[in-house]
Design a protein around this motif. Sequence first.
Motif, PDB file in Angstrom:
ATOM      1  N   THR A  21      -4.331  -1.948  13.479  1.00  0.00           N
ATOM      2  CA  THR A  21      -5.646  -1.323  13.362  1.00  0.00           C
ATOM      3  C   THR A  21      -6.725  -2.251  13.225  1.00  0.00           C
ATOM      4  O   THR A  21      -6.488  -3.447  13.012  1.00  0.00           O
ATOM      5  CB  THR A  21      -5.633  -0.351  12.236  1.00  0.00           C
ATOM      6  OG1 THR A  21      -5.771  -1.078  10.774  1.00  0.00           O
ATOM      7  CG2 THR A  21      -4.569   0.705  12.021  1.00  0.00           C
ATOM      8  N   GLU A  72       1.461   3.427   2.501  1.00  0.00           N
ATOM      9  CA  GLU A  72       1.930   3.203   3.614  1.00  0.00           C
ATOM     10  C   GLU A  72       3.175   2.406   3.926  1.00  0.00           C
ATOM     11  O   GLU A  72       4.088   2.442   4.693  1.00  0.00           O
ATOM     12  CB  GLU A  72       1.055   3.139   4.963  1.00  0.00           C
ATOM     13  CG  GLU A  72       0.098   4.168   4.961  1.00  0.00           C
ATOM     14  CD  GLU A  72      -0.911   3.930   6.183  1.00  0.00           C
ATOM     15  OE1 GLU A  72      -0.353   4.130   7.208  1.00  0.00           O
ATOM     16  OE2 GLU A  72      -2.078   3.788   6.064  1.00  0.00           O
ATOM     17  N   ALA A 120      -5.762  -5.209  10.849  1.00  0.00           N
ATOM     18  CA  ALA A 120      -4.790  -5.020   9.816  1.00  0.00           C
ATOM     19  C   ALA A 120      -3.192  -4.663  10.438  1.00  0.00           C
ATOM     20  O   ALA A 120      -3.355  -3.825  11.627  1.00  0.00           O
ATOM     21  CB  ALA A 120      -5.237  -3.924   8.928  1.00  0.00           C
ATOM     22  N   ILE A 140       0.091  -2.913   9.742  1.00  0.00           N
ATOM     23  CA  ILE A 140       0.657  -2.145   8.834  1.00  0.00           C
ATOM     24  C   ILE A 140       2.306  -1.641   8.954  1.00  0.00           C
ATOM     25  O   ILE A 140       2.545  -1.531  10.079  1.00  0.00           O
ATOM     26  CB  ILE A 140      -0.070  -0.460   8.657  1.00  0.00           C
ATOM     27  CG1 ILE A 140      -1.482  -0.886   8.601  1.00  0.00           C
ATOM     28  CG2 ILE A 140       0.669   0.399   7.702  1.00  0.00           C
ATOM     29  CD1 ILE A 140      -2.232   0.491   8.629  1.00  0.00           C
ATOM     30  N   GLY A 159       5.654  -0.033  13.159  1.00  0.00           N
ATOM     31  CA  GLY A 159       4.315   0.006  12.466  1.00  0.00           C
ATOM     32  C   GLY A 159       3.420   0.112  13.407  1.00  0.00           C
ATOM     33  O   GLY A 159       3.572   0.610  14.570  1.00  0.00           O
ATOM     34  N   THR A 164       0.624  -3.941   4.087  1.00  0.00           N
ATOM     35  CA  THR A 164      -0.480  -4.343   4.925  1.00  0.00           C
ATOM     36  C   THR A 164      -0.929  -5.750   5.112  1.00  0.00           C
ATOM     37  O   THR A 164      -1.080  -6.211   3.888  1.00  0.00           O
ATOM     38  CB  THR A 164      -1.932  -3.326   4.579  1.00  0.00           C
ATOM     39  OG1 THR A 164      -1.331  -2.046   4.630  1.00  0.00           O
ATOM     40  CG2 THR A 164      -2.715  -3.571   5.647  1.00  0.00           C
ATOM     41  N   THR A 201       0.666  -1.293   0.030  1.00  0.00           N
ATOM     42  CA  THR A 201       0.031   0.152  -0.020  1.00  0.00           C
ATOM     43  C   THR A 201       0.791   1.354  -0.261  1.00  0.00           C
ATOM     44  O   THR A 201       2.207   1.075   0.052  1.00  0.00           O
ATOM     45  CB  THR A 201      -1.046   0.082   1.247  1.00  0.00           C
ATOM     46  OG1 THR A 201      -0.052   0.212   2.490  1.00  0.00           O
ATOM     47  CG2 THR A 201      -1.948  -0.992   1.289  1.00  0.00           C
ATOM     48  N   SER A 247      -3.648  -8.323   6.648  1.00  0.00           N
ATOM     49  CA  SER A 247      -4.931  -8.025   7.390  1.00  0.00           C
ATOM     50  C   SER A 247      -5.393  -9.508   7.444  1.00  0.00           C
ATOM     51  O   SER A 247      -4.937 -10.661   6.565  1.00  0.00           O
ATOM     52  CB  SER A 247      -5.889  -7.504   6.521  1.00  0.00           C
ATOM     53  OG  SER A 247      -5.549  -6.128   6.076  1.00  0.00           O
TER      54      SER A 247
END
Length: 466
Positions: free
Chosen positions: A448, A390, A460, A462, A445, A393, A388, A395
Amino acid sequence: MKLIQRMSLTSRIGLLFFLVAVLIFSGVGTYLYRSLAGQLEYRDDQELIGKISLMRHLAEESDSIAAIRKDPHYFLDAAASHDRLIIMLKDMNGNIILHTNSDQGSLPGISVLPLEMHPVRRSITLLWTSSGLTARAIAAQGKVRSGEKIVIVVARTASDRMELLKAYRVEIGMAALCGTLLAALLGYLVVRRGLRPVKLIAGQASSITAHRLDTRLDLSSAPQELHELVQAFNAMLDRLDGSFQRLSQFSADLAHDLRTPLNNLMVQTQVALVQARSVEDYQGLLISNVEEYERLTRMVESMLFLARVEHTHVMLNKSALSLPEELQRIADYFEGLADEAGVTLSVAAGGKVYADAILLRRALGNLVANAIPYTPRGATIVLKGAKTAEGVTVSVINPGQGIAAEHIPHLFNRFYRGDAARSNSATSTGLGLAIVQSIMALHGGRATVTSEENGLTEFALIFPAH
């Protein structure tokens, strides 16, 4: 140096005021002294130039050298008002015609200005008389009416000027000393008054105890220069208060979670000891006790892991890991547990992640183990990984009733359980999501969670870009 370190801040600044005052008054006094000495020297030089010109004029008005010897009163009158002034007239053979103030000593030979040259300051010479007095002198040729030439020497001893400068130097020294002491005293008082807000802040800080961590320093009572310090101190108190509250809650939760298995062990054992039991009963008791022991062991191991993470005692061994391989490894590991729960594990991933393999598997394992009990039978849990904006990710997505919005901000807290029924689970320690958050913090990181009522819940991980 040790004495200065033991001094108060007020005393230190007062001492600095004293030193600065010494430098300033000494510098100003030296400047004034040199300025006065220069002005006196300039005035003396101008007087010498005026006198040598006057002596030349008087010589021109004299008939002859013999007339000067016979009646030198014009020359004597010119020097009468100056007891430090020496006038010497000599003929061209060096014979002395006139010598005033001979008690101050004779003068050594100096360069003589020719008759046609006008006297200037650079023609003046610094010398010492035979009696040891310093003097500034100028010599020039003169001419009488008869055509005879004479040598005119005019000198002024520095005794009177030095006496004046000496007295002035004493006055400057006394003024500098008094000014320095006054400046130091006033500086000490001003600093003491100026630091009064610091004492008030110190008094406020001393009133803060472990039971009053909610107290904050008053920013409005602090001077502008201390606002940043007060704000930093208040921010530190906020962090301490938050940590203390979390520690208190952690201690309460820990006591509660340890009490349940310990009570189970104690009650089961006491019941078994009331009367003789069969071998099968004792075996069932031991099996039940082993489950409680395993629960305690998992809890202690999780707490030790979190403690090591908080004190950065966990060393990361990062490497580029294939997301499809790692997620498939997790899916294969939980395949048996998923089959018992009647759910399916699906992997949809691509690319790589730069992380510690063991910690990544532990975090994903906690998320999958947390998702299986809350997924309806026949549904699918998706393990997803993608690059992504950022970074990367990863999940874990599962359908279900969803998580209430009021629980989401607290899910990663230690011993927090959104489902009250789950608190009695023998397989739960309430530390799984806290461990996930700590692992992500080690990697730089974050973790979330998003959840929809009767929809999808997504946890998730990240990871920052490598």
